[in-house]
Design an enzyme around this catalytic site. Structure first.
Site, short mmCIF file in Angstrom:
data_model
loop_
_atom_site.label_atom_id
_atom_site.label_comp_id
_atom_site.label_asym_id
_atom_site.label_seq_id
_atom_site.Cartn_x
_atom_site.Cartn_y
_atom_site.Cartn_z
N LYS A 11 2.08 -2.48 -6.78
CA LYS A 11 2.59 -3.32 -7.88
C LYS A 11 2.57 -4.78 -7.45
CE LYS A 11 6.72 -4.44 -5.84
NZ LYS A 11 6.96 -5.75 -5.25
N PRO A 98 -1.71 -2.80 1.82
CA PRO A 98 -1.12 -3.39 3.02
C PRO A 98 0.38 -3.06 3.12
CG PRO A 98 -2.40 -5.02 1.81
CD PRO A 98 -2.35 -3.79 0.95
N VAL A 99 0.81 -2.82 4.37
CA VAL A 99 2.20 -2.38 4.61
C VAL A 99 3.13 -3.59 4.73
CG1 VAL A 99 3.66 -1.20 6.31
CG2 VAL A 99 1.44 -0.26 5.71
N LEU A 103 4.16 -5.23 -1.89
CA LEU A 103 3.33 -4.53 -2.87
C LEU A 103 3.84 -3.11 -3.15
CD1 LEU A 103 -0.10 -5.73 -1.41
CD2 LEU A 103 1.04 -6.60 -3.46
N GLY A 105 4.02 -0.42 -1.35
CA GLY A 105 3.17 0.68 -0.92
C GLY A 105 3.96 1.94 -0.56
N ASP A 140 12.68 0.62 -5.59
CA ASP A 140 11.42 0.48 -6.33
C ASP A 140 10.81 1.83 -6.71
OD1 ASP A 140 11.56 -2.25 -6.03
OD2 ASP A 140 10.02 -2.39 -4.47
P1 ATP Z 1 8.55 -3.49 -1.47
O1 ATP Z 1 7.53 -4.31 -2.24
O2 ATP Z 1 9.04 -2.27 -2.23
O3 ATP Z 1 9.62 -4.30 -0.84
P2 ATP Z 1 6.76 -3.45 0.76
O4 ATP Z 1 5.38 -3.43 0.15
O5 ATP Z 1 7.26 -4.79 1.18
O6 ATP Z 1 7.76 -2.80 -0.27
P3 ATP Z 1 6.16 -1.10 2.33
O7 ATP Z 1 4.68 -1.21 2.47
O8 ATP Z 1 6.66 -0.11 1.35
O9 ATP Z 1 6.81 -2.54 2.01
O10 ATP Z 1 6.74 -0.83 3.81
C1 ATP Z 1 8.04 -1.17 4.20
C2 ATP Z 1 8.41 -0.37 5.46
O11 ATP Z 1 8.47 1.01 5.13
C3 ATP Z 1 7.43 -0.49 6.61
O12 ATP Z 1 8.12 -1.03 7.69
C4 ATP Z 1 6.95 0.92 6.93
O13 ATP Z 1 6.99 1.24 8.31
C5 ATP Z 1 7.92 1.83 6.18
N1 ATP Z 1 7.21 2.95 5.52
C6 ATP Z 1 7.64 4.21 5.45
N2 ATP Z 1 6.78 4.97 4.76
C7 ATP Z 1 5.76 4.20 4.39
C8 ATP Z 1 4.55 4.42 3.67
N3 ATP Z 1 4.21 5.62 3.19
N4 ATP Z 1 3.74 3.36 3.45
C9 ATP Z 1 4.08 2.13 3.90
N5 ATP Z 1 5.20 1.87 4.59
C10 ATP Z 1 6.04 2.89 4.85
#
Ligand code: ATP
Length: 293
Positions: A11, A98-99, A103, A105, A140
């Protein structure tokens, strides 16, 4: 063994404002989320067993946990516990989003796992009941169950669907920087007197413009807003540079998503967006073309 595959879309936040600081230290937010075609794939394999068990393998990111720290694994176990059912569940996650980039993920992987589990187990939960399980995994996750365009309030878990009219061509990019979300909230608290109402963020007029754009009566560019930019961009030179580069490469608007550090640009055509994404990749950024879904 039966298997079900689900797409987990990323998203972007078209609008993100902080409304108040709550007594429990969390913040109430008001955000409009929009699903894009950048996605992970979650495949869930099911074997009958008398005890619930979850195993997981991740392709595309060797740093992610595969135990119950992974939100997808946690979602599968929570589903079985909530339903009082047992199986051995194997999750294959193909990671492309990307983690920790803003986004969603992880939240989207968890939501895709819940959808897959509900299909495998013969829809034991209604949409509303599945949302309640999703909210226990993260704020989320309820939005990620259904995606599209939605207003999300409270901590993000109170969702209202919005018109699904946008057909955006975007580039999503990150400069491999890290944002600590709690620190970003602290910086915002300092800037806006802990959101006691004395210092407006300037979001209100933007929200009106966004709703009018979603109803087809104006351009989206005037409706974009993200309060986190003021706290995060000064500490993320790569994200700041990306915002500028997106505009130089022809984007009609560019903004950070979530609490960053990823940045998206909106382009008039798929061709222009794809060309910009290619150039950004050549400059060492992660960049991906994506469409509204
Ligand atoms: P948001 O936009 O909801 O704040 P984000 O995109 O910033 O999320 P994520 O990619 O969801 O962040 O990852 C946040 C943390 O969650 C990371 O530190 C990661 O180690 C942990 N995590 C646990 N499961 C997952 C997964 N399936 N994919 C990505 N990260 C994960």
């Amino acid at each position: 063994m039966r298997a079900v595959k689900e797409v987990a879309n990323a998203k972007i936040n078209l609008f993100l404002d902080v409304i108040s600081r709550r007594e429990d230290g969390f913040h109430d937010i008001k955000t409009v989320m929009h699903s894009i075609s950048l996605s992970d794939t979650v495949t869930v394999f099911y074997t009958p067993s008398s005890e619930p068990a979850v195993r997981m393998a991740v392709k595309g990111n060797r740093f992610l946990p595969t135990d119950d720290k992974n939100l997808a694994a946690r979602a599968a176990m929570l589903y079985m516990q909530s339903a009082g059912v047992s199986a051995t569940v194997e999750i294959k996650l193909e990671k492309r989003i990307p983690v920790a980039a803003g986004l969603a993920g992880g939240s989207s992987d968890a939501a895709a796992t819940l959808r897959a589990m509900n299909r495998l187990f013969g829809r034991l939960f209604t949409d509303r009941a599945l949302s309640a399980i999703a909210a226990r995994l993260g704020s989320d996750v309820p939005y990620c169950l259904y995606g599209k365009t939605a207003l999300c309030e409270g901590r993000g878990e109170i969702m209202t669907k919005l018109p699904d009219s946008l057909k955006l061509n975007v580039v999503v990019a990150t400069a491999h920087e890290h944002v600590a979300t709690p620190q970003a909230y602290s910086a915002l608290d300092a800037m806006y007197s802990s959101f006691d109402g004395s210092i407006p963020t300037g979001a209100d007029s933007r929200y009106g413009a966004l709703i009018s754009a979603l109803n087809g009566s104006s351009q989206i560019q005037n409706g974009l807003f993200n309060v986190f930019e003021s706290a995060v961009l000064p500490t993320c030179p790569g994200a700041s540079a990306l915002k500028v580069r997106m505009l130089e490469l022809g984007a009609s608007a560019s903004m950070m998503s979530g609490s960053g550090p990823s940045v998206f640009g909106i382009f008039d055509s798929e061709e222009a967006a794809r060309s910009a994404a290619d150039k950004l990749c050549g400059e060492g950024f992660f960049a991906s073309f994506a469409k509204s879904v």
